[in-house]
Write an enzyme that holds these catalytic residues in place. Structure first.
Site, PDB file in Angstrom:
ATOM      1  N   MET A 126     -21.312 -36.587   1.722  1.00 43.35           N
ATOM      2  CA  MET A 126     -22.230 -37.545   1.764  1.00 43.35           C
ATOM      3  C   MET A 126     -23.011 -37.740   0.557  1.00 43.35           C
ATOM      4  O   MET A 126     -23.148 -38.725  -0.001  1.00 43.35           O
ATOM      5  CB  MET A 126     -23.204 -36.754   2.929  1.00 43.35           C
ATOM      6  CG  MET A 126     -24.178 -37.618   3.532  1.00 43.35           C
ATOM      7  SD  MET A 126     -23.557 -39.172   4.381  1.00 43.35           S
ATOM      8  CE  MET A 126     -23.444 -38.844   5.935  1.00 43.35           C
ATOM      9  N   LYS A 127     -23.331 -36.619   0.047  1.00 41.11           N
ATOM     10  CA  LYS A 127     -24.155 -36.762  -1.269  1.00 41.11           C
ATOM     11  C   LYS A 127     -23.602 -36.967  -2.241  1.00 41.11           C
ATOM     12  O   LYS A 127     -24.222 -37.519  -3.472  1.00 41.11           O
ATOM     13  CB  LYS A 127     -25.011 -35.260  -1.457  1.00 41.11           C
ATOM     14  CG  LYS A 127     -24.157 -34.277  -2.071  1.00 41.11           C
ATOM     15  CD  LYS A 127     -25.218 -33.286  -2.492  1.00 41.11           C
ATOM     16  CE  LYS A 127     -24.344 -31.958  -2.854  1.00 41.11           C
ATOM     17  NZ  LYS A 127     -25.403 -30.642  -3.106  1.00 41.11           N
ATOM     18  N   GLY A 128     -22.232 -36.760  -2.411  1.00 42.41           N
ATOM     19  CA  GLY A 128     -21.204 -37.531  -3.526  1.00 42.41           C
ATOM     20  C   GLY A 128     -21.635 -36.656  -4.897  1.00 42.41           C
ATOM     21  O   GLY A 128     -21.865 -35.388  -4.875  1.00 42.41           O
TER      22      GLY A 128
END
Ligand code: B12
Ligand code: B12
Ligand SMILES: Cc1ncc(COP(=O)(O)O)c(C=O)c1O
Ligand SMILES: Cc1ncc(COP(=O)(O)O)c(C=O)c1O
Lengths: 528, 248, 248, 528
Positions: free
Chosen positions: C128-130
């Protein structure tokens, strides 16, 4: 500027006052003299350039011609100004005629003093207006492009070939350098003339010539535009041609020049009188050109020990400062030198060095101090060397140095390769950024080791200078007070180039500089 | 496991051949540049080259750090290095040796020649106060030492040597960029030979990039590198003088 | 002056060939060791080797730093590197591309396989947060991403891929010591082929010592090295899927 | 220990109290359980060693046999002690018979509880006397040989081959290392048995086996004599065999062991219950053996950010400390971990790191903190990496860390080569010596950036722990409070190895350890 070391301001004032006395004394003993280099400088500023058939620069040809006639005590100006008046020709034409043996300066009929002085004043105006333009051009570029943050990242190029230097310099600018210094070939400082034209063969450095200055200036302007940062150019004034170099630098818009009052005496065995006269004139030019001078106290520590001789560095900085003030240099152009030359094997060397660097910062709060990297104790172990340089960079940012001459891990091996500089710059930028505000945060224990060390160095420097005041600087130099080197008043190279001024001595450039730098009226001159 | 006749670099496994290299190539940075660096190292005969770092230097130049494995082997047992064989004595022994076996003061003239202005090295050998805790030759009662300083021309050096009837010349060369020291060192020997006085003195050179082997090649009697101390040089001089007297 | 067909390392003078090397030799330290180091570098075809530093490592091992000049030249103009040719799109473009040209969600399964427990790399691509300011695949509305984490066996990975009908497999390999990643990566492709499902999915590997060229050699569709971001991988996947549909 | 950061002692006390509550809570939920690893440990301490024909270690064979019978809830001790009583044989003979299928531990007639306990007490005495001897042997050597000054120089060897490791380790000791850690091969921590014998094939590390421990111990003793300095040996307890490793380490005189309460849970997805039980028993052994434990908070910063997650490091250190106290570990053996993992690209990262390292030092004044080097932000640029490591070393000495795990410039490339270590050690020694008393001299501006930073981290850690106290540690772990990793009570590897203790559970080693560590009487136990 914080007073972290608890240095006593009264003690600093006293030290500065002693240095002032030393400087006044020096000024007194050089005021009535000129040198061949100083006179050549006037010619260069009048616009004379080029060489004769044997490759001898025309300024040398003219001055030597007048020397040969024993008539330099009037100064070269009167002779050439008169020639200009008599022939209606420009300085270059006159120079070429003299070189061709078709004109004898001292044989022409003499115009009136008034005529000569009128013409001299005009020529001096023109010369210094050119210098002013160059200074203004720098300011404009600085305004439009901006500059790096301090400490400025200063690196050297020294391939021996100006065209290779250009590649290395432009690459360095792209890598993050703020100042490029073109190192001079070994031995140039002992030449009593300035080599001519673009050059491609030097050892350990590249000839300093006006053409080389111009080539590098153009390259740095070009890359500066591209990287969006003004890139400063540095070269050396020091040597037998100190004021000529300064004049060339002023005309070609150099930004920084090595220009020490004592370096030539101590490290190149140049005659004292010669150096002290030349430094004064060259510094007036640098002052007016807005050029930052760099002094060479770092060199002391390449022959003497960084702990034992720390006070000689401070004493010399104070003397350099006071002499520079006589030439109209403001604090902001005084790149006083010092160096990280602690023996890496000593316990707490990092503490002593930090204390000394902080001390320099606090005693010269407005000067863009030039901090030199470890050199003497660098070895072929490039990995350890890179770490020595890292500690140097950390102290640089932690004490707010103005100009950080980056150390190279290959210091003990060769002048820098292309990537040596890249690695040095990336390391310095990492440390400067990572410790950006360390200076604001760190304090030192009162009466601790570091604080005591700084106080001791100040006391020792004061003592040394008190001794110099008593004996006079010249005598002190003959006793080896600096860098363990002994020099005499009459000894050393270039003595023959010192000339007693006649009462009718005339130097319109000097006069105009004194005027423009307001040196006549106030001792503590400020640039207009 | 250890075979000194077939030696190869060692990283963490016998004979892995591991080497680290770094260099710049005058080509624009990018994937092709990295591949060029890799293949270039392979051309040196190293296998499994890994370009672990690459950076754009600007001006269409690129810098690389590479690890790779060397496959060549070298026979350590066959390597010989010419070395100074005379034993090193200390300050007292040297002075005693001179008194007893030479019977007069030994005259030494030193200089850093050519355009070279690095005095620290020759000073370390000659100056009173010495270097790294060892007195310099000036302190030796049985040695008469003349240190001419730096930027001394070969002519001036020879002139002085003749004046003081030097037993030994000490020449320091520190700047070696573009091999500038070689012609300067060679010139001195040529001049001595031309004047027919080469055999009259022991001629020694020193400096951080010099060694005994190179010195011999250049026609010197001995060469000293980094870390030399005064007793090393003095011991060689007095033994050599003694040997020459014996031979006569 | 610049001849890209005959390129040689550059220090401060065109074609000077300057290189820096460092390495250890399993020999006792001393003058002979330094000479061995010097001659060893000469064996690599480098000239004028200078041993600028040597140190005794203990245990009859010695370390050296050497500068020398390479004489080989390499033709830069002939170097080609297999590269991913599909253009890199951004987050929005990729999702739009999937909607418009693929018309269904793209299923991606990722894992760090074998005994390798380095999740940061595969997380950088998938989470998600990459990473470095770029969202990971889990954030893409048109991608269904399954990150199996680390130390996943090839069996488990294939099992999961079949379960969720993966369009693409993402395999991360960070530990490469003694080439431990090669058999592990090869095994996966072999297993997929043995099960006749290699062609059903796009198989991609990544890690700091991997690159596209090596990936192709190992039978993967693509390989990504240091600094990869999610859009690089996603762009390749969707273009490749699109291409394969076109080809059918 | 100075209070340079002006941290409020009341706040530190509160944080520690919260951690104490968390630890108490953990102790409550594990007190009634044992694990297969714990039981195998007892067998090893009784003296069982060796493997069966398939290479399965005898401790596993015996414990698995009892598990298969569903009878481990009594503990393994009763079964083997009974067998010893019944057969008159020693533990090794019994083990071999069981392995050969010739003896069924649970099928033998049972001696009386008293007989078993008497025998058990005797075996436990013998076992722990051996450990004590090993501890005393260390102390004697430390006395006669001496040791390096702090920060201890800690380096790793990781060739995969114990014999290559020995070469590398001995060379490192000669170069100046104080502690040698033999890194374990990838994946070993997930093996539910300890490999056997001397090994030569590992990846990224070497198998941890008792034979390998012994080989390395002998090598370091040998080189220690030669260099005149006791060289400490470190290996890993963490993993599914945590207490077995501790027992082996205790017997083979390891000096330092990686032994974290949470590491296995977070980084190896080992079941929570399993890890927490195993850590407690293993730490009792380490406590008694005088082994310094190292915790693994540094690992948090390899997945999370060093600025954002700094407080999780502190919270975890406090929890590790409180759990360790339950196992009788004195402060002097608590090598709590933290790390220099600041992103080199951030401005003032050096300041934040210095503040955090100083904070750890001030909050744990007596612990030999283990300070880990930059790893995550190291790249293939070995030259810049060497400088990152230099700044790390400087902070290490400036904050008085106990154990400095030296960074290697090749961190991003490979496990250390022979000379990587040499270069790392020479750099660390240079910096430690050159900045030896920096810690005494430097102070920080009150209410400046660094001081504020440390206070903020302490506040955040307290807040985090207050949250954990409310939810309980297990719940907090399931929410990913540490290292962004989420784990559940029942999930993870090794869950099956957790066994509910029966009322008649008996473990003479545990009992004797509790006695010798005075754990029964006081919570804050101190080694006798
Ligand atoms: C100090 C120094 C200076 C000082 C010199 C002061 C002085 N009075 O000597 C100053 C600042 C003036 C200087 C100037 C320059 N320097 Co300088 N300098 C150095 C430095 C930092 C240290 C040298 C030193 O003093 N070493 C300590 C002494 C004790 O060691 P040593 O010389 O090796 O001597 C020992 C042995 O070699 C041996 N030995 C030496 N000579 C002899 C002779 C005999 C007979 C014997 C038996 C033994 C012996 O015994 C000595 C004691 O053990 C080196 C870098 C470095 N870290 O090495 C650069 C270095 C030597 N300099 C260099 C250069 C290029 C210059 C300049 C040319 C730069 C410039 N263009 O301005 C100038 C010009 C000087 C000139 N005309 O020669 C280069 C040389 C590159 C090369 N390989 O050619 C170096 C390597 C720096 C660099 N990376 O660029 N320098
Ligand atoms: C963090 C770290 C750890 C952490 C891992 C935490 C975690 N959950 O991941 C911990 C501390 C647990 C660890 C343990 C070990 N580590 Co480790 N570790 C590192 C470290 C410091 C950073 C790796 C990292 O996170 N990089 C950042 C990420 C973002 O970069 P990346 O992985 O390259 O990923 C990028 C690209 O490669 C690509 N990518 C990666 N995978 C994929 C997959 C696909 C499909 C795609 C498209 C792209 C892609 O995209 C990513 C983003 O750009 C490196 C050293 C270093 N500085 O590189 C050592 C390093 C990788 N570890 C190493 C070793 C040996 C170990 C151990 C084996 C040591 C031991 N014996 O205990 C253990 C065992 C772990 C195991 N079983 O695998 C070695 C490997 C040596 C080698 N060449 O084989 C290294 C190089 C350190 C060293 N010098 O020894 N490690
Ligand atoms: C003030 C000053 N001038 C000049 C130089 C170099 O001068 P030269 O050209 O004489 O070698 C230095 C030395 O670095 C210096 O410090
Ligand atoms: C506490 C602790 N234990 C163990 C390890 C390594 O363990 P493993 O063998 O699981 O890779 C580490 C990581 O470096 C650690 O910090």
């Amino acid at each position: 500027m914080a007073n972290k070391l608890g240095l006593d301001q009264a003690k600093i004032d006293r030290a500065r006052k002693l240095a002032g006395q030393i400087a006044d004394d020096v000024m007194g003993s050089i005021a009535d003299k000129t040198t061949v280099a100083m006179e050549r400088t006037v010619l260069r500023l009048f616009g004379l350039d080029g060489v004769n058939e044997e490759g001898i620069p025309l300024p040398n040809v003219l001055v030597d011609a007048v020397v040969k006639k024993g008539k330099l005590e009037r100064g070269i100006s009167a002779w050439v100004l008169n020639a200009m008046l008599q022939t209606g020709m420009g300085i270059q034409e006159i120079g070429e005629l003299v070189a061709a043996g078709e004109l004898e300066l001292t044989q022409l009929p003499l115009a009136s003093d008034k005529e000569i002085r009128d013409r001299g004043a005009k020529e001096a105006q023109r010369a210094l207006d050119r210098v002013r333009q160059s200074r203004e051009a720098r300011n404009e570029r600085l305004l439009s492009l901006g500059e790096g943050s301090k400490p400025y990242v200063y690196v050297i190029v020294a391939t021996g070939n100006i065209y290779e230097d250009v590649i290395q310099a432009k690459a360095a600018a792209r890598q993050g350098a703020d100042i490029i210094a073109v190192i001079r070939t070994t031995g140039q400082s002992l030449l009593d003339y300035v080599p001519y034209g673009a050059t491609t063969e030097g050892f350990g450095g590249t000839y300093a010539t006006q053409a080389n200055f111009r080539i590098m200036r153009a390259a740095l302007d070009e890359v500066g535009e591209e990287v969006g940062r003004y890139i400063r150019l540095c070269n050396y004034a020091s040597g037998l041609c100190m004021p000529e170099m300064a004049a060339m630098g002023a005309m070609e818009r150099l930004d920084v020049m090595l220009n020490d009052a004592l370096y030539g005496i101590l490290f190149r065995d140049i005659n004292m009188q010669r150096t002290l006269i030349d430094q004064h004139f060259s510094r007036m030019i640098n002052a007016y050109a807005g050029i930052i001078i760099n002094t060479g106290e770092d060199n002391y520590l390449t022959t003497a020990d960084a702990v034992a001789a720390a006070h000689t560095v401070l004493a010399s900085q104070l003397i350099n400062e006071q002499l520079a003030k006589h030439s109209g240099l403001p604090d902001e152009q005084m790149g006083l030198g010092h160096a990280f030359e602690m023996n890496p094997a000593i316990e707490d060397g990092f503490l002593w060095e930090w204390a000394q660097a902080e001390m320099a910062r606090e005693i010269f709060p407005n000067a863009p101090l030039k901090y030199m990297p470890p050199t003497k104790h660098m070895t072929g172990d490039i990995f350890l060397g890179h770490v020595q340089d890292a500690l140097f960079n950390l102290i640089g940012v932690a004490t707010g140095q103005g100009i950080q001459l980056l150390g190279m891990m290959t210091e003990a091996i060769h002048t820098p390769l292309l990537h040596d500089r890249q690695l040095a710059i990336e390391s310095a930028r990492y440390i400067f950024n990572n410790a950006r505000h360390l200076q604001d945060e760190v304090q030192f224990k009162q009466d601790g080791r570091m604080v005591k060390r700084a106080r001791q160095v100040l006391d020792e420097a004061t003592e040394t200078m008190a001794g110099i005041v008593q004996k006079g600087l010249f005598h002190a130099l003959s006793e080896g007070v600096f860098a363990d080197v002994k020099r005499t008043w009459e000894g050393g190279k270039g003595r023959h180039g010192v000339v007693q001024r006649a009462p009718e001595y005339y130097n319109p450039i000097e006069e105009e500089l004194v005027r423009r730098l307001s040196l006549g009226t106030a001792k503590e001159a400020v640039v207009e | 496991m250890k075979d000194l006749r077939h030696v190869r670099p060692y990283g963490d496994t016998w004979n892995d051949g591991m080497m680290q290299l770094s260099f710049s190539l005058p080509i624009p940075f990018g994937e092709e540049a990295k591949e060029t660096a890799r293949q270039y190292v392979a051309k040196l005969g190293l296998i499994e080259p890994q370009v672990v770092h690459g950076v754009d230097l600007g001006e269409e130049m690129s810098f690389f750090i590479v690890y790779a494995k060397a496959t060549h082997t070298i026979d350590f047992t066959s390597i010989t290095v010419p070395k100074i064989e005379t034993p090193v004595m200390d300050f007292y022994e040297i002075n005693r040796f001179i008194k007893e076996r030479i019977g007069r003061k030994v005259v030494v003239v030193g200089a850093c020649t050519g355009t070279d202005a690095h005095t620290v090295g020759i000073d370390a050998i000659m100056n009173m106060k010495g270097y790294a805790g060892e007195y310099g030759l000036e302190r030796y009662p049985e040695i008469e030492a003349y240190n001419m300083g730096s930027q001394v021309s070969n002519e001036a050096l020879i002139r002085r040597a003749m004046e003081v009837r030097a037993d030994a010349l000490l020449v320091s060369q520190v700047v070696t960029q573009k091999d500038v020291h070689i012609p300067n060192l060679t010139e001195l020997v040529d001049m001595l030979e031309a004047q027919g006085i080469r055999e009259r003195m022991i001629v020694i050179c020193g400096g951080p990039r010099l060694n005994h082997e190179l010195a011999l090649e250049l026609g010197y009697d001995a060469g000293f590198g980094a870390g030399t101390l005064a007793p090393d040089v003095a011991s060689f001089i007095v033994h050599e003088m003694d040997k020459r007297t014996q031979e006569k």
